[in-house]
Design a protein around this motif. Sequence first.
Motif, PDB file in Angstrom:
ATOM      1  N   ILE A  47       0.839  -1.209   0.000  1.00 21.69           N
ATOM      2  CA  ILE A  47       0.000   0.000   0.000  1.00 21.69           C
ATOM      3  C   ILE A  47       0.867   1.250   0.000  1.00 21.69           C
ATOM      4  CG2 ILE A  47      -0.329   0.083   2.524  1.00 21.69           C
ATOM      5  CD1 ILE A  47      -2.940   1.081  -0.128  1.00 21.69           C
ATOM      6  N   GLU A  48       2.017   1.202   0.679  1.00 21.47           N
ATOM      7  CA  GLU A  48       2.916   2.359   0.667  1.00 21.47           C
ATOM      8  C   GLU A  48       3.454   2.607  -0.746  1.00 21.47           C
ATOM      9  OE1 GLU A  48       4.702   2.291   5.196  1.00 21.47           O
ATOM     10  OE2 GLU A  48       5.409   0.798   3.755  1.00 21.47           O
ATOM     11  N   LEU A  49       3.799   1.551  -1.427  1.00 25.73           N
ATOM     12  CA  LEU A  49       4.263   1.698  -2.812  1.00 25.73           C
ATOM     13  C   LEU A  49       3.151   2.239  -3.702  1.00 25.73           C
ATOM     14  CD1 LEU A  49       6.318  -1.587  -3.205  1.00 25.73           C
ATOM     15  CD2 LEU A  49       7.215   0.728  -3.065  1.00 25.73           C
ATOM     16  N   ASP A  50       1.916   1.743  -3.501  1.00 27.08           N
ATOM     17  CA  ASP A  50       0.770   2.255  -4.262  1.00 27.08           C
ATOM     18  C   ASP A  50       0.570   3.741  -4.020  1.00 27.08           C
ATOM     19  OD1 ASP A  50       0.181  -0.182  -5.407  1.00 27.08           O
ATOM     20  OD2 ASP A  50      -1.408  -0.681  -3.978  1.00 27.08           O
ATOM     21  N   LEU A  51       0.653   4.158  -2.751  1.00 30.55           N
ATOM     22  CA  LEU A  51       0.464   5.573  -2.412  1.00 30.55           C
ATOM     23  C   LEU A  51       1.506   6.450  -3.105  1.00 30.55           C
ATOM     24  CD1 LEU A  51      -0.376   5.250   1.382  1.00 30.55           C
ATOM     25  CD2 LEU A  51      -1.919   6.048  -0.419  1.00 30.55           C
ATOM     26  N   ILE A  52       2.735   5.984  -3.135  1.00 32.02           N
ATOM     27  CA  ILE A  52       3.797   6.741  -3.809  1.00 32.02           C
ATOM     28  C   ILE A  52       3.491   6.861  -5.298  1.00 32.02           C
ATOM     29  CG2 ILE A  52       6.231   6.689  -4.503  1.00 32.02           C
ATOM     30  CD1 ILE A  52       6.763   5.379  -1.692  1.00 32.02           C
ATOM     31  N   MET A  53       3.091   5.764  -5.914  1.00 32.74           N
ATOM     32  CA  MET A  53       2.794   5.805  -7.355  1.00 32.74           C
ATOM     33  C   MET A  53       1.602   6.724  -7.633  1.00 32.74           C
ATOM     34  SD  MET A  53       3.789   2.028  -8.883  1.00 32.74           S
ATOM     35  CE  MET A  53       2.295   1.259  -8.377  1.00 32.74           C
ATOM     36  N   TRP A  54       0.555   6.649  -6.808  1.00 27.62           N
ATOM     37  CA  TRP A  54      -0.617   7.520  -6.998  1.00 27.62           C
ATOM     38  C   TRP A  54      -0.223   8.979  -6.818  1.00 27.62           C
ATOM     39  CZ3 TRP A  54      -3.744   4.050  -3.230  1.00 27.62           C
ATOM     40  CH2 TRP A  54      -4.151   2.894  -3.889  1.00 27.62           C
ATOM     41  N   TYR A  55       0.568   9.257  -5.779  1.00 24.87           N
ATOM     42  CA  TYR A  55       1.010  10.623  -5.506  1.00 24.87           C
ATOM     43  C   TYR A  55       1.751  11.203  -6.705  1.00 24.87           C
ATOM     44  CZ  TYR A  55       3.546  14.479  -3.325  1.00 24.87           C
ATOM     45  OH  TYR A  55       4.060  15.712  -3.036  1.00 24.87           O
ATOM     46  N   ARG A  56       2.604  10.419  -7.313  1.00 22.90           N
ATOM     47  CA  ARG A  56       3.383  10.900  -8.455  1.00 22.90           C
ATOM     48  C   ARG A  56       2.513  11.196  -9.677  1.00 22.90           C
ATOM     49  NH1 ARG A  56       8.562   6.825  -7.981  1.00 22.90           N
ATOM     50  NH2 ARG A  56       9.570   7.946  -6.278  1.00 22.90           N
ATOM     51  N   LYS A  57       1.330  10.601  -9.734  1.00 25.05           N
ATOM     52  CA  LYS A  57       0.468  10.776 -10.900  1.00 25.05           C
ATOM     53  C   LYS A  57      -0.505  11.943 -10.772  1.00 25.05           C
ATOM     54  CE  LYS A  57       0.639   5.973 -12.334  1.00 25.05           C
ATOM     55  NZ  LYS A  57      -0.104   4.725 -12.548  1.00 25.05           N
ATOM     56  N   ILE A  58      -0.670  12.480  -9.558  1.00 16.03           N
ATOM     57  CA  ILE A  58      -1.636  13.560  -9.392  1.00 16.03           C
ATOM     58  C   ILE A  58      -0.993  14.915  -9.703  1.00 16.03           C
ATOM     59  CG2 ILE A  58      -3.046  12.304  -7.716  1.00 16.03           C
ATOM     60  CD1 ILE A  58      -1.733  13.913  -5.503  1.00 16.03           C
ATOM     61  N   LYS A  93       0.514  18.686  -9.500  1.00 21.02           N
ATOM     62  CA  LYS A  93       1.386  19.312  -8.492  1.00 21.02           C
ATOM     63  C   LYS A  93       0.586  20.067  -7.438  1.00 21.02           C
ATOM     64  CE  LYS A  93       5.393  18.191 -10.239  1.00 21.02           C
ATOM     65  NZ  LYS A  93       6.142  17.128  -9.644  1.00 21.02           N
ATOM     66  N   LYS A  94      -0.490  20.706  -7.848  1.00 18.62           N
ATOM     67  CA  LYS A  94      -1.314  21.467  -6.907  1.00 18.62           C
ATOM     68  C   LYS A  94      -1.900  20.539  -5.835  1.00 18.62           C
ATOM     69  CE  LYS A  94      -4.906  24.984  -6.812  1.00 18.62           C
ATOM     70  NZ  LYS A  94      -5.799  25.809  -7.608  1.00 18.62           N
ATOM     71  N   MET A  95      -2.357  19.369  -6.266  1.00 20.47           N
ATOM     72  CA  MET A  95      -2.898  18.395  -5.323  1.00 20.47           C
ATOM     73  C   MET A  95      -1.794  17.835  -4.429  1.00 20.47           C
ATOM     74  SD  MET A  95      -5.612  17.007  -4.176  1.00 20.47           S
ATOM     75  CE  MET A  95      -6.918  17.042  -5.370  1.00 20.47           C
ATOM     76  N   GLN A  96      -0.592  17.660  -4.974  1.00 16.16           N
ATOM     77  CA  GLN A  96       0.539  17.188  -4.163  1.00 16.16           C
ATOM     78  C   GLN A  96       0.827  18.166  -3.025  1.00 16.16           C
ATOM     79  OE1 GLN A  96       3.853  16.521  -6.813  1.00 16.16           O
ATOM     80  NE2 GLN A  96       2.986  14.624  -7.626  1.00 16.16           N
ATOM     81  N   LYS A  97       0.745  19.470  -3.332  1.00 17.67           N
ATOM     82  CA  LYS A  97       0.989  20.487  -2.306  1.00 17.67           C
ATOM     83  C   LYS A  97      -0.054  20.400  -1.196  1.00 17.67           C
ATOM     84  CE  LYS A  97       3.407  23.851  -5.161  1.00 17.67           C
ATOM     85  NZ  LYS A  97       3.413  25.206  -5.709  1.00 17.67           N
ATOM     86  N   ILE A  98      -1.296  20.175  -1.567  1.00 15.41           N
ATOM     87  CA  ILE A  98      -2.376  20.049  -0.581  1.00 15.41           C
ATOM     88  C   ILE A  98      -2.124  18.839   0.308  1.00 15.41           C
ATOM     89  CG2 ILE A  98      -4.841  19.541  -0.302  1.00 15.41           C
ATOM     90  CD1 ILE A  98      -5.263  21.216  -2.917  1.00 15.41           C
ATOM     91  N   ILE A  99      -1.746  17.728  -0.288  1.00 15.54           N
ATOM     92  CA  ILE A  99      -1.478  16.508   0.484  1.00 15.54           C
ATOM     93  C   ILE A  99      -0.298  16.727   1.430  1.00 15.54           C
ATOM     94  CG2 ILE A  99      -0.657  14.118   0.289  1.00 15.54           C
ATOM     95  CD1 ILE A  99      -2.440  13.960  -2.261  1.00 15.54           C
ATOM     96  N   LYS A 100       0.748  17.402   0.961  1.00 17.21           N
ATOM     97  CA  LYS A 100       1.894  17.700   1.828  1.00 17.21           C
ATOM     98  C   LYS A 100       1.463  18.518   3.033  1.00 17.21           C
ATOM     99  CE  LYS A 100       5.452  17.734  -1.748  1.00 17.21           C
ATOM    100  NZ  LYS A 100       6.365  18.583  -2.524  1.00 17.21           N
ATOM    101  N   LYS A 101       0.581  19.525   2.809  1.00 20.62           N
ATOM    102  CA  LYS A 101       0.103  20.358   3.914  1.00 20.62           C
ATOM    103  C   LYS A 101      -0.694  19.531   4.919  1.00 20.62           C
ATOM    104  CE  LYS A 101      -0.074  24.845   1.642  1.00 20.62           C
ATOM    105  NZ  LYS A 101      -0.913  25.935   1.172  1.00 20.62           N
TER     106      LYS A 101
END
Length: 132
Positions: A80-91, A93-101
Amino acid sequence: MLSFGAKIKYFRKKYNHTQKQLGRLCGISGKAISRYENETSAPDIFMLKKIAEIYDTDLNYLAGISSKVNNKFDLELSGIELDLIMWYRKIPKKMQKIIKKIIRVSFQDDTISYSDQSEVSPCVNENKDDEK
């Protein structure tokens, strides 16, 4: 630790390769790659080495001897951690920033126990306070 087949599939997807493409790079068929991923067949040491070189990973990691993915760092992730990383890379950049926050805020809230799998995010806790 991930199985050999799961590791091959992870790297193949990370590099956006199809089974057929990886097979071509290795000089074998896509069906052979499928059998490796499904663990109905196993590559010989020479094929294992070739796959490790294609994906710049450690041969011992692919073979399950070490948790060292490459010479840069040690990494032991669940599926699941590997899946989360792959999903994160596909979304985007704006959504990545929100997730980081969200993650940053979650770790700043010292009232949350991260060993508890049923925890809620600080954002949900704030909404509960608003309802009172």
